[in-house]
Scaffold this active site. Sequence first.
Site, PDB file in Angstrom:
ATOM      1  N   ASP A  15      37.742  52.689  84.682  1.00 27.28           N
ATOM      2  CA  ASP A  15      38.770  51.791  84.235  1.00 27.28           C
ATOM      3  C   ASP A  15      38.123  50.606  83.569  1.00 27.28           C
ATOM      4  OD1 ASP A  15      40.817  53.383  85.754  1.00 27.28           O
ATOM      5  OD2 ASP A  15      40.431  52.309  87.377  1.00 27.28           O
ATOM      6  N   LYS A  37      37.155  59.826  86.021  1.00 28.42           N
ATOM      7  CA  LYS A  37      38.484  59.749  86.013  1.00 28.42           C
ATOM      8  C   LYS A  37      38.646  58.949  84.667  1.00 28.42           C
ATOM      9  CE  LYS A  37      41.646  57.413  88.350  1.00 28.42           C
ATOM     10  NZ  LYS A  37      42.903  56.861  87.408  1.00 28.42           N
ATOM     11  N   ASP A  64      43.512  61.440  83.703  1.00 32.90           N
ATOM     12  CA  ASP A  64      44.642  60.971  84.835  1.00 32.90           C
ATOM     13  C   ASP A  64      45.725  60.497  83.744  1.00 32.90           C
ATOM     14  OD1 ASP A  64      46.259  60.283  86.512  1.00 32.90           O
ATOM     15  OD2 ASP A  64      44.991  58.595  87.424  1.00 32.90           O
ATOM     16  N   LYS A  66      49.153  61.397  83.796  1.00 28.62           N
ATOM     17  CA  LYS A  66      50.386  61.611  84.537  1.00 28.62           C
ATOM     18  C   LYS A  66      51.394  61.846  83.607  1.00 28.62           C
ATOM     19  CE  LYS A  66      49.192  58.198  88.067  1.00 28.62           C
ATOM     20  NZ  LYS A  66      47.795  57.667  87.725  1.00 28.62           N
ATOM     21  N   ASP A  69      57.555  64.791  81.071  1.00 24.49           N
ATOM     22  CA  ASP A  69      58.368  64.942  79.843  1.00 24.49           C
ATOM     23  C   ASP A  69      58.948  66.489  80.025  1.00 24.49           C
ATOM     24  OD1 ASP A  69      59.243  64.739  77.159  1.00 24.49           O
ATOM     25  OD2 ASP A  69      57.653  63.575  76.726  1.00 24.49           O
ATOM     26  N   ASN A  72      58.606  71.819  77.803  1.00 24.07           N
ATOM     27  CA  ASN A  72      57.651  72.320  76.490  1.00 24.07           C
ATOM     28  C   ASN A  72      56.747  71.478  76.061  1.00 24.07           C
ATOM     29  OD1 ASN A  72      57.712  74.312  74.280  1.00 24.07           O
ATOM     30  ND2 ASN A  72      58.361  72.645  73.010  1.00 24.07           N
ATOM     31  N   THR A  73      57.089  70.150  76.085  1.00 25.75           N
ATOM     32  CA  THR A  73      56.101  69.065  75.765  1.00 25.75           C
ATOM     33  C   THR A  73      54.857  68.669  76.689  1.00 25.75           C
ATOM     34  OG1 THR A  73      57.893  67.789  74.692  1.00 25.75           O
ATOM     35  CG2 THR A  73      56.019  66.475  75.194  1.00 25.75           C
ATOM     36  N   THR A 123      51.984  54.645  94.453  1.00 25.73           N
ATOM     37  CA  THR A 123      51.870  53.730  95.593  1.00 25.73           C
ATOM     38  C   THR A 123      52.197  52.402  95.283  1.00 25.73           C
ATOM     39  OG1 THR A 123      49.461  53.773  94.542  1.00 25.73           O
ATOM     40  CG2 THR A 123      49.840  55.053  96.640  1.00 25.73           C
ATOM     41  N   GLN A 193      44.327  46.803  96.592  1.00 26.67           N
ATOM     42  CA  GLN A 193      44.674  48.082  97.117  1.00 26.67           C
ATOM     43  C   GLN A 193      45.401  47.483  98.509  1.00 26.67           C
ATOM     44  OE1 GLN A 193      45.122  50.796  95.952  1.00 26.67           O
ATOM     45  NE2 GLN A 193      43.427  51.589  94.671  1.00 26.67           N
ATOM     46  N   ARG A 214      36.258  50.240  91.474  1.00 22.11           N
ATOM     47  CA  ARG A 214      35.809  48.872  91.620  1.00 22.11           C
ATOM     48  C   ARG A 214      34.697  48.917  92.413  1.00 22.11           C
ATOM     49  NH1 ARG A 214      41.360  45.839  91.755  1.00 22.11           N
ATOM     50  NH2 ARG A 214      41.544  47.979  92.667  1.00 22.11           N
TER      51      ARG A 214
HETATM   52  O1  C5P Z   1      39.140  50.258  91.640  1.00 19.16           O
HETATM   53  P1  C5P Z   1      39.777  51.323  92.525  1.00 19.16           P
HETATM   54  O2  C5P Z   1      38.879  51.958  93.543  1.00 19.16           O
HETATM   55  O3  C5P Z   1      40.864  50.579  93.525  1.00 19.16           O
HETATM   56  O4  C5P Z   1      40.406  52.202  91.847  1.00 19.16           O
HETATM   57  C1  C5P Z   1      41.159  53.427  92.066  1.00 19.16           C
HETATM   58  C2  C5P Z   1      41.791  54.195  90.833  1.00 19.16           C
HETATM   59  O5  C5P Z   1      42.694  55.013  91.660  1.00 19.16           O
HETATM   60  C3  C5P Z   1      42.394  53.310  89.952  1.00 19.16           C
HETATM   61  O6  C5P Z   1      42.067  54.129  88.516  1.00 19.16           O
HETATM   62  C4  C5P Z   1      43.857  53.473  90.242  1.00 19.16           C
HETATM   63  O7  C5P Z   1      44.596  53.365  89.158  1.00 19.16           O
HETATM   64  C5  C5P Z   1      43.919  54.973  90.790  1.00 19.16           C
HETATM   65  N1  C5P Z   1      45.008  55.142  91.757  1.00 19.16           N
HETATM   66  C6  C5P Z   1      45.286  54.406  92.729  1.00 19.16           C
HETATM   67  N2  C5P Z   1      46.216  54.628  93.618  1.00 19.16           N
HETATM   68  C7  C5P Z   1      46.988  55.656  93.288  1.00 19.16           C
HETATM   69  C8  C5P Z   1      46.868  56.601  92.029  1.00 19.16           C
HETATM   70  C9  C5P Z   1      45.927  56.095  91.305  1.00 19.16           C
HETATM   71  O8  C5P Z   1      44.537  53.391  93.092  1.00 19.16           O
HETATM   72  N3  C5P Z   1      48.116  56.069  94.019  1.00 19.16           N
END
Ligand code: C5P
Length: 236
Positions: A15, A37, A64, A66, A69, A72-73, A123, A193, A214
Amino acid sequence: MNMANQTDRVIVALDVSGEAEARALVSRLGESVSFYKVGKELFTACGPELVRELVRGGKKVFLDLKFHDIPNTVAGAVRSASSLGVSLLTVHASGGSNMLMAAAEAAAQSEARPTVLAVTVLTSMAQPDLAEIGVEAPVAQQVERLAGVALRAGCGGLVASAQEAAGLRAKFGANFILVTPGIRPQGAAVGDQARVVTPAEAIRSGASYLVVGRPITAAADPRAAADAIQAEIAGI
Ligand code: C5P
């Protein structure tokens, strides 16, 4: 499980906004991390070349983006992602069966044959957010519903919080890949989170792979942080 596979279970979320930062992190983590990722921020900034570079360097990539659409796309996007050599990619389960089948088929027919993972309810969405878009079901029920749609359509797995993992395994069995973010080693900063579990708890709940951002990328010593997580889940 051999050591290579063992290291694969921790997917580090790149990230960051630029390729210099991404390269520095990958080089710092060295052999401690073999799976990365790449999400919308980095991909939109750097494009597919960074993904190719990671794959050429022997790393696995979870793309990732996501996709959501018309079928076909999405099939075309999955073919393009497959041609980069990614191992995992994401689509929104709410795109429906036809879109999900098109994605799964495109992946299966490609040379790289990546696993298509479905994202169920973001989430960041709570009950009022679902109600706003016309979904009256409780969040957990909607997660299960979309998971069922995705797995029946041929998706190879799901992205879900580790807290949903055990329930999804109980309902849908062992035969799909479960990727769980929201991982925090004991004592790590939770950040934004809301619901977190430790690496060992997530694996015990049925996660196939952990997405960790992180706790590794913002650590004073990212490599030591990655090694500690690898050690925590080794042998589970
Ligand atoms: O820094 P952290 O460990 O919170 O990063 C988690 C990664 O997982 C981030 O890239 C976040 O966008 C992704 N993610 C998430 N929860 C989700 C789906 C993806 O934290 N439900």
